[in-house]
Design a protein around this motif. Structure first.
Motif, short mmCIF file in Angstrom:
data_model
loop_
_atom_site.label_atom_id
_atom_site.label_comp_id
_atom_site.label_asym_id
_atom_site.label_seq_id
_atom_site.Cartn_x
_atom_site.Cartn_y
_atom_site.Cartn_z
N ALA A 37 82.83 31.94 -131.87
CA ALA A 37 83.51 32.16 -132.76
C ALA A 37 84.20 30.50 -133.51
O ALA A 37 83.60 29.75 -134.27
CB ALA A 37 83.83 32.94 -133.74
N PRO A 38 84.91 30.60 -132.63
CA PRO A 38 85.68 28.94 -132.27
C PRO A 38 85.10 27.90 -132.60
O PRO A 38 85.36 26.89 -133.37
CB PRO A 38 87.52 29.03 -131.95
N LEU A 39 83.44 27.65 -132.61
CA LEU A 39 82.64 26.78 -131.87
C LEU A 39 82.05 26.63 -132.78
O LEU A 39 81.55 25.60 -132.64
CB LEU A 39 82.32 27.28 -130.44
N ARG A 40 82.01 27.22 -133.42
CA ARG A 40 80.47 27.47 -134.35
C ARG A 40 81.83 26.64 -135.69
O ARG A 40 81.33 27.07 -137.05
CB ARG A 40 80.79 28.34 -134.55
N ARG A 41 81.14 25.37 -135.44
CA ARG A 41 81.35 24.18 -136.34
C ARG A 41 80.70 22.87 -135.56
O ARG A 41 80.94 22.77 -134.74
CB ARG A 41 83.30 24.11 -136.67
N ASP A 42 81.36 21.53 -136.29
CA ASP A 42 80.66 20.20 -135.80
C ASP A 42 81.78 20.02 -135.07
O ASP A 42 82.62 20.49 -135.33
CB ASP A 42 80.54 20.03 -136.57
N PHE A 43 80.77 19.49 -134.06
CA PHE A 43 82.66 18.45 -133.13
C PHE A 43 82.24 17.33 -133.17
O PHE A 43 80.36 17.23 -132.80
CB PHE A 43 82.51 18.87 -131.68
N THR A 44 83.13 16.05 -134.18
CA THR A 44 81.78 14.68 -134.09
C THR A 44 82.69 13.94 -133.25
O THR A 44 83.71 14.36 -132.52
CB THR A 44 81.97 14.44 -135.43
N VAL A 45 81.69 12.19 -133.27
CA VAL A 45 82.52 11.48 -132.71
C VAL A 45 84.18 10.82 -132.96
O VAL A 45 85.00 11.01 -132.26
CB VAL A 45 81.47 10.20 -132.79
N ASP A 46 84.24 11.13 -134.64
CA ASP A 46 85.75 10.89 -135.41
C ASP A 46 86.46 11.88 -134.75
O ASP A 46 87.63 11.67 -134.47
CB ASP A 46 85.07 10.98 -136.60
N ASP A 47 86.31 13.26 -134.24
CA ASP A 47 86.73 14.53 -134.09
C ASP A 47 87.30 13.80 -132.20
O ASP A 47 88.29 14.12 -132.07
CB ASP A 47 85.93 15.90 -133.87
N LEU A 48 85.88 13.39 -131.92
CA LEU A 48 86.71 12.76 -130.47
C LEU A 48 87.92 12.12 -129.90
O LEU A 48 88.44 11.71 -129.44
CB LEU A 48 85.29 13.12 -129.59
N ARG A 49 87.77 11.01 -130.85
CA ARG A 49 88.37 9.62 -131.07
C ARG A 49 89.28 10.17 -131.02
O ARG A 49 90.14 9.82 -130.27
CB ARG A 49 87.69 8.62 -131.59
N ALA A 50 89.99 11.38 -132.20
CA ALA A 50 91.24 11.73 -132.14
C ALA A 50 92.02 12.00 -130.67
O ALA A 50 93.38 12.12 -130.82
CB ALA A 50 91.32 12.57 -133.63
N GLU A 51 91.30 13.28 -130.50
CA GLU A 51 91.77 13.43 -129.08
C GLU A 51 91.80 12.06 -128.59
O GLU A 51 92.68 11.97 -127.13
CB GLU A 51 90.83 14.31 -128.56
N THR A 52 90.79 12.00 -127.37
CA THR A 52 90.72 10.12 -126.70
C THR A 52 92.31 9.18 -127.33
O THR A 52 92.46 8.78 -125.68
CB THR A 52 89.88 9.87 -126.53
N THR A 53 91.86 9.66 -128.22
CA THR A 53 93.07 8.18 -128.28
C THR A 53 94.49 8.71 -128.12
O THR A 53 95.26 7.89 -127.60
CB THR A 53 93.07 7.54 -129.67
N ALA A 54 94.82 9.74 -128.71
CA ALA A 54 96.02 10.47 -128.61
C ALA A 54 97.07 10.68 -126.45
O ALA A 54 97.75 10.45 -126.36
CB ALA A 54 96.19 11.64 -128.98
N ALA A 55 95.04 10.71 -126.22
CA ALA A 55 94.97 11.10 -124.42
C ALA A 55 95.40 9.63 -123.95
O ALA A 55 94.95 10.48 -122.39
CB ALA A 55 94.35 11.46 -124.41
N GLU A 56 95.32 9.07 -124.30
CA GLU A 56 95.15 7.56 -123.44
C GLU A 56 93.81 7.73 -122.52
O GLU A 56 93.84 7.01 -121.97
CB GLU A 56 95.88 6.80 -123.03
N VAL A 57 92.50 7.73 -123.08
CA VAL A 57 91.40 8.11 -122.59
C VAL A 57 90.59 6.89 -122.97
O VAL A 57 89.59 6.50 -124.58
CB VAL A 57 90.05 9.39 -122.28
N GLY A 58 89.59 5.77 -122.38
CA GLY A 58 89.37 4.87 -122.88
C GLY A 58 87.36 5.17 -123.12
O GLY A 58 87.07 4.64 -122.91
N ARG A 59 86.95 5.99 -121.62
CA ARG A 59 85.39 6.51 -122.01
C ARG A 59 85.45 7.01 -121.63
O ARG A 59 86.03 8.21 -120.96
CB ARG A 59 84.87 4.95 -120.93
#
Length: 294
Positions: A26-48
């Motif tokens: 059930a926690p996955l039943r929502r939108d997951f967008t590029v903006d959501d992803l970018r917030a995670e990858t920026t904090a983790a220093e993931v570039g691609r």
């Protein structure tokens, strides 16, 4: 710069994710967008990243390619098409001609849901695998341990096609067992055209009480069997959020590979994915009015 070789995105207003059923998911039943992803990858220093399909409908892959075309963060797409269709080669060419088509790096089918454990060995599927090889694409394998023998036979029969094992083949982490999974993974790794993703372990463990040491026996098997030059990090975000945050998954992978040399870790966290998927270079960042790649 870190490469996340496996994540997903979806917008439920565009398409339902019919696999998200029951209270556990059930926690996955929502939108997951590029903006959501970018917030995670920026904090983790993931570039691609590499964006991977979630549903077996033909409309999804063009949408994923368009996302990659519009966002430098997404360097590659593993999409879906029906490998059994007689004109699969033409369909692959059509996908590559679409906006963002240059980002198509591989094809994945939900083999884990196929009732036939030897689905990969069907003549029509093997014709599709040959078309992938001819197109210079890879084939991601999302399978369960009992389907690994067919993966070994398929990889042996198609030495010109790279097979990427997602999520270590979903070992029984919660049960604490390693066999027969470990022996089957070693048999697959013995073939030079196979690669493995260090991904998906936290959701195969007990989501409420897992610890890094619960995952270590499985990571050690693939590190030994494939080696760092055929192993790549993947977050499996947002599915991983059922058991861990994006940052926790990355930290866990770092701990599981701590015994490697700096050069070997660079392979796991960037080099292997870049090479196997043929990813473009990370976008230049502007620092002090000058372009630099940092």
């Amino acid at each position: 710069m870190i490469v996340d070789a496996h994540h997903h995105l979806w917008d439920l207003s565009v398409r339902d994710q019919d696999w998200i059923t029951g209270p556990q998911l059930a926690p996955l039943r929502r939108d997951f967008t590029v903006d959501d992803l970018r917030a995670e990858t920026t904090a983790a220093e993931v570039g691609r990243t590499v964006l991977v399909q979630t549903v077996t409908v033909p409309e999804e892959t063009p949408e994923l390619l368009a996302l990659a075309d519009g966002h430098d963060l997404i360097a590659g797409v593993v999409g879906w098409t029906d490998l059994t269709r007689p004109d699969v080669a033409d369909e692959l060419a059509r996908l590559r001609a679409l906006p963002g088509g240059r980002h198509l790096k591989g094809i994945r089918h939900q083999i884990q849901a196929e009732p036939d454990p030897e689905w990969l060995l069907r003549p029509d599927v093997r014709r599709g695998l040959a078309a992938l090889a001819a197109a210079g694409l890879v084939h991601d394998l999302v399978v369960r341990p009992h389907q690994l023998p067919a993966c070994v036979r398929a990889a042996a029969a198609h030495p010109d096609l790279t097979f990427v094992l997602d999520h270590l083949g979903k070992p029984p982490v919660a049960a604490g067992a390693t066999e027969p999974w470990a022996g089957l993974v070693r048999a697959l790794a013995a073939l030079p055209n196979t690669v493995c993703k260090l991904s998906g372990l936290v959701t195969e463990a007990d989501p409420a009480s897992w610890a890094v040491d619960d995952l270590r026996p499985y990571a050690d098997v693939v590190l030994d069997a494939f080696g760092p030059h055929r192993l790549m990090f993947g977050s499996d975000w947002p599915v991983c959020t059922l058991a861990a945050t994006y940052g926790e998954v990355l930290t866990t992978a770092t701990e599981l590979t701590a015994a490697l040399s700096e050069a070997e870790r660079a392979e796991v966290f960037a080099g292997t994915a870049t090479r196997v998927y043929g990813l473009r270079a990370a976008p230049a960042r502007r620092v002090g009015g000058r372009n630099s790649r940092t």
